[in-house]
Design a protein around this motif. Structure first.
Motif, short mmCIF file in Angstrom:
data_model
loop_
_atom_site.label_atom_id
_atom_site.label_comp_id
_atom_site.label_asym_id
_atom_site.label_seq_id
_atom_site.Cartn_x
_atom_site.Cartn_y
_atom_site.Cartn_z
N ARG A 86 40.97 31.86 29.18
CA ARG A 86 40.84 30.75 30.13
C ARG A 86 41.32 31.25 31.49
NH1 ARG A 86 44.30 25.82 28.68
NH2 ARG A 86 45.94 27.23 29.36
N PHE A 87 40.45 31.13 32.48
CA PHE A 87 40.82 31.50 33.83
C PHE A 87 41.38 30.28 34.53
CE2 PHE A 87 37.52 34.64 32.85
CZ PHE A 87 38.20 35.80 33.16
N GLU A 96 40.97 30.58 47.84
CA GLU A 96 41.34 30.18 46.48
C GLU A 96 40.21 29.40 45.81
OE1 GLU A 96 44.34 26.86 44.90
OE2 GLU A 96 45.38 28.56 45.82
N PHE A 97 40.04 29.66 44.50
CA PHE A 97 39.05 28.98 43.67
C PHE A 97 39.74 28.56 42.38
CE2 PHE A 97 37.05 32.22 46.20
CZ PHE A 97 36.00 31.56 46.80
N ASP A 98 39.44 27.37 41.87
CA ASP A 98 40.03 26.89 40.63
C ASP A 98 38.98 26.93 39.53
OD1 ASP A 98 41.45 25.72 38.58
OD2 ASP A 98 41.96 23.91 39.70
N VAL A 120 32.25 33.09 41.63
CA VAL A 120 32.78 32.14 42.60
C VAL A 120 31.90 32.20 43.85
CG1 VAL A 120 35.16 32.15 41.78
CG2 VAL A 120 34.46 33.81 43.50
N HIS A 121 31.88 31.12 44.59
CA HIS A 121 31.06 31.04 45.80
C HIS A 121 31.83 31.74 46.94
CE1 HIS A 121 27.73 29.49 48.06
NE2 HIS A 121 28.55 28.97 48.97
N PHE A 122 31.56 33.03 47.09
CA PHE A 122 32.28 33.85 48.05
C PHE A 122 31.46 35.09 48.34
CE2 PHE A 122 35.31 37.23 49.13
CZ PHE A 122 36.05 36.61 50.12
N GLU A 132 44.52 34.19 37.63
CA GLU A 132 45.39 33.73 36.55
C GLU A 132 44.56 33.74 35.28
OE1 GLU A 132 47.97 30.45 39.09
OE2 GLU A 132 46.25 29.77 37.90
N ILE A 133 45.13 34.31 34.22
CA ILE A 133 44.42 34.41 32.95
C ILE A 133 45.37 33.96 31.84
CG2 ILE A 133 43.33 35.96 31.27
CD1 ILE A 133 42.62 37.80 33.62
#
Length: 156
Positions: A86-87, A96-98, A120-122, A132-133
Motif C-alpha cells: 500500500r502506497f 505531494e501526491f496521496d 502520478v500527474h507530474f 511511503e510504503i
C-alpha cells in the motif's frame, strides 16, 4: 510501528549540468546528459532488499500525452503469507501526491517476481522522488513493515 527510513543517493559521480548553457558543454558533459541508448539503463534501484521480500524500481518514465510520471516496480514475496503493498504519500521533487486511497497491490507468496506500476500527474522530475510504503498481511490487513523511502536521482 516506527517507519524505517531509507535514503538512496543515485547522484554519486554525477554533476549538475546547466541546460541553459548546453552549447558550451564538453563532449563528456553531452555524453553524461545524453547517454548512448545501448548503455542507458534508466532509473533502476532496489528500494527494499530483505531475505523475505524485495521491491525494486525497474523504470521511471513520463507519458507526455497524459502528463503522468509512471514508476514500474518489481516485487517478490518469500514470506509465508500473501502480502499487500500500500502506497501512502509520494513526492516528486517537492510536489505531494496521496496514493493511500488506491487499491493495494497483491504480492503472492513464493512466486516469481511480479511487475506492476503506479503513476502520478507530474512531469519532468528535477531532483528525485520519495514515497511511503506499507507492507500488509493480505488476510488480516495488519501492517508488517512501514517504510519512508527517498531517492535522489539528479544532483541539485
Amino acid at each position: 510501528m516506527e517507519r524505517e527510513k531509507i535514503f538512496i543517493d543515485m547522484t554519486n559521480g554525477k554533476k549538475k549540468l546547466d541546460t541553459s548553457k548546453m552549447d558550451e558543454w564538453t563532449s563528456e558533459e553531452l555524453q553524461e546528459f545524453f547517454p548512448d541508448e545501448s548503455e542507458y539503463t534508466g532509473i533502476q534501484v532496489d528500494l527494499i532488499q530483505h531475505k523475505n521480500f524485495y521491491l525494486k524500481v525497474t523504470l521511471v518514465y513520463i507519458h507526455e500525452t497524459e502528463k503522468n510520471t509512471y514508476i514500474e516496480f518489481e516485487a517478490q514475496n518469500r514470506l509465508q503469507n500473501d502480502t499487500l503493498i500500500r502506497f501512502g504519500k509520494w513526492w516528486m521533487d517537492n510536489q505531494e501526491f496521496d496514493l493511500s486511497q488506491r487499491t493495494p497491490t497483491l504480492i503472492p507468496t513464493k512466486l516469481e517476481a511480479i511487475a506492476f506500476s503506479e503513476s502520478v500527474h507530474f512531469m519532468f522530475m528535477e531532483s528525485g522522488f520519495a514515497m511511503e510504503i506499507d507492507l500488509l498481511d493480505a488476510d488480516s490487513l495488519n501492517v508488517l513493515k512501514s517504510y519512508d523511502i527517498k531517492v535522489k536521482v539528479y544532483p541539485s
